[in-house]
Design an enzyme around this catalytic site. Structure first.
Site, mmCIF file in Angstrom:
data_model
loop_
_atom_site.group_PDB
_atom_site.id
_atom_site.type_symbol
_atom_site.label_atom_id
_atom_site.label_comp_id
_atom_site.label_asym_id
_atom_site.label_seq_id
_atom_site.Cartn_x
_atom_site.Cartn_y
_atom_site.Cartn_z
ATOM 1 N N SER A 1 7.857 12.269 22.966
ATOM 2 C CA SER A 1 7.448 13.218 21.916
ATOM 3 C C SER A 1 6.549 12.605 20.853
ATOM 4 C CB SER A 1 8.678 13.811 21.237
ATOM 5 O OG SER A 1 9.158 14.883 22.004
ATOM 6 N N LYS A 60 3.200 14.041 20.579
ATOM 7 C CA LYS A 60 2.956 15.317 19.886
ATOM 8 C C LYS A 60 2.097 15.106 18.630
ATOM 9 C CE LYS A 60 7.139 17.769 21.560
ATOM 10 N NZ LYS A 60 7.805 16.957 22.563
ATOM 11 N N TYR A 109 1.259 18.954 28.823
ATOM 12 C CA TYR A 109 2.421 18.579 27.994
ATOM 13 C C TYR A 109 3.173 17.407 28.635
ATOM 14 C CZ TYR A 109 6.958 18.589 25.865
ATOM 15 O OH TYR A 109 8.108 18.151 25.243
ATOM 16 N N TYR A 168 13.125 16.325 14.289
ATOM 17 C CA TYR A 168 13.884 17.513 14.701
ATOM 18 C C TYR A 168 14.933 17.912 13.674
ATOM 19 C CZ TYR A 168 11.602 15.645 18.750
ATOM 20 O OH TYR A 168 10.666 15.121 19.568
ATOM 21 N N VAL A 197 12.270 10.546 23.081
ATOM 22 C CA VAL A 197 13.560 10.317 23.746
ATOM 23 C C VAL A 197 13.654 8.999 24.507
ATOM 24 C CG1 VAL A 197 14.408 12.687 23.924
ATOM 25 C CG2 VAL A 197 12.911 11.777 25.709
HETATM 26 O O1 DON Z 1 9.916 17.508 27.025
HETATM 27 C C1 DON Z 1 11.009 16.976 26.949
HETATM 28 O O2 DON Z 1 12.012 17.592 26.662
HETATM 29 C C2 DON Z 1 11.104 15.496 27.154
HETATM 30 N N1 DON Z 1 9.934 14.946 27.761
HETATM 31 C C3 DON Z 1 11.445 14.818 25.847
HETATM 32 C C4 DON Z 1 10.424 14.896 24.791
HETATM 33 C C5 DON Z 1 10.930 14.183 23.560
HETATM 34 O O3 DON Z 1 10.751 13.001 23.389
HETATM 35 C C6 DON Z 1 11.744 14.972 22.615
HETATM 36 N N2 DON Z 1 12.335 14.142 21.672
HETATM 37 N N3 DON Z 1 12.849 13.430 21.065
#
Ligand code: DON
Length: 332
Positions: A85, A88, A216, A268, A286
């Site tokens: 993430s 982003k 994405y 978040y 994550v």
């Molecule tokens: O899109 C997803 O849910 C995973 N690739 C996680 C993305 C992410 O890092 C969310 N956060 N902490």
């Protein structure tokens, strides 16, 4: 009935010194890492895909890169991981840059299609999106990033390649994708696909849904080290200008907006806790990395795979809390 008030988790990690006498970065980094490393056992590594579940939970890195390029670091700072993430931020930077080049209408459209308020909900939640008729709360949650990717497809043929090119330029090294993470994410995208379908149903996706999801997922699978991420993010601490090349990556007012969205939404439903305990714009992923911006001073990145319930690195938050407290970095 309990007879004593339960201790807040952070009370065990408070520095026992005068908070008004900041120490230098070399000392702050070492002390922060020592406190943080001891806490990594308190979380769990992400297990929704095999390549993340297999990571050694004891890996740890903390790096702070000053605007003049001076680096202070501890641990596995040259170990690559999927930025997840954290991508982003850079997708938003590319979208705001495109908007800046093409006029106010594009930026207005972006902020009509995605909000800039904290969600208070998990990063991949569907519930709020249904209630709020397909308009994601902010670009730092999955649904918001999917809308940003949809906007990017209006301006770029290949948003993932553009993101990699931007990151490579900013960190001074070629940045690639993690093929195992990419493959695994493709097979584990039911929830992101649901978010995209819901938004398409509300008329908030313009491009082919699979093409948007590919962008994405590809951005989440970009592989970098914490050292590279800290270098790459310095322009956000420098009014949008890359301190190495002098290039204006993003106009200063827009760079301030990116930092504002990171502070309020980048971690978040724990964004309030991060503002309280770290006091810096932060963005987590994550795989266990967290990027932090100390305006006019530095960009910092920490990596420790075990996560808390909100999806933020347990030791990473402690490391940034300790670093910010000890070195007087908070924006407040
Ligand atoms: O899109 C997803 O849910 C995973 N690739 C996680 C993305 C992410 O890092 C969310 N956060 N902490």
């Amino acid at each position: 009935m309990p007879t004593t008030t339960p201790a807040h988790p952070d009370q065990a990690h408070r520095p026992d010194r005068d908070p008004h006498t900041p120490v230098g970065l070399p000392e702050g980094i070492d002390a922060a890492a020592e406190v943080a490393r001891a806490t990594a056992g308190g979380g769990e590594v992400a297990h929704y895909i095999a390549p993340l579940a297999a990571v050694d939970p004891s890996r740890f890195a903390l790096v702070a890169t000053e605007l003049d390029g001076t680096e202070h670091h501890v641990g596995d700072v040259d170990e690559p991981f999927a930025i997840q993430s954290i991508s982003k931020i850079f997708s938003l930077v590319l979208a705001l840059r495109a908007a800046d080049q093409e006029g106010f209408g594009v930026e207005d459209e972006l902020w009509c299609r995605v909000g800039r308020e904290p969600s208070g909900d998990p990063f991949n939640s569907l519930v709020q999106l249904e209630r709020e008729r397909g308009i994601p709360r902010n670009p730092m949650i999955n649904a918001g990033a999917i809308v940003v990717d949809d906007v990017l497809l209006d301006h770029l043929d290949d948003p993932v390649a553009a993101t990699r090119a931007l990151l490579s330029e900013l960190c001074g090294e070629e940045v690639g994708l993690d093929p195992e993470v990419l493959e695994a994410e493709r097979g584990a995208s039911h929830r992101n696909r649901s978010l995209a379908h819901l938004m398409a149903d509300f008329g908030n996706l313009n491009h082919d849904l699979e093409t948007v999801l590919d962008s994405y997922i590809g951005a989440c699978a970009i592989r970098m080290t914490s050292r590279q991420l800290a270098r790459a993010a310095r322009f956000l601490a420098n009014d949008g200008m890359d301190p190495v090349t002098g290039r204006q990556v993003l106009a200063a007012p827009l760079a301030r907006r990116v930092n504002a969205v990171m502070l309020t939404c980048g971690t978040y439903d724990a964004a309030g806790e991060f503002a309280f305990s770290v006091g810096l714009p932060c963005k987590s992923g994550v795989a266990g990395a967290i990027l932090a911006i100390a305006p006019d001073r530095l960009a910092a990145c920490t990596w420790s795979p075990p996560l808390d319930g909100a999806g933020n690195s347990v030791a990473g938050r402690i490391a940034l809390h300790e670093l910010a407290e000890r070195c007087g970095l908070s924006v407040f």
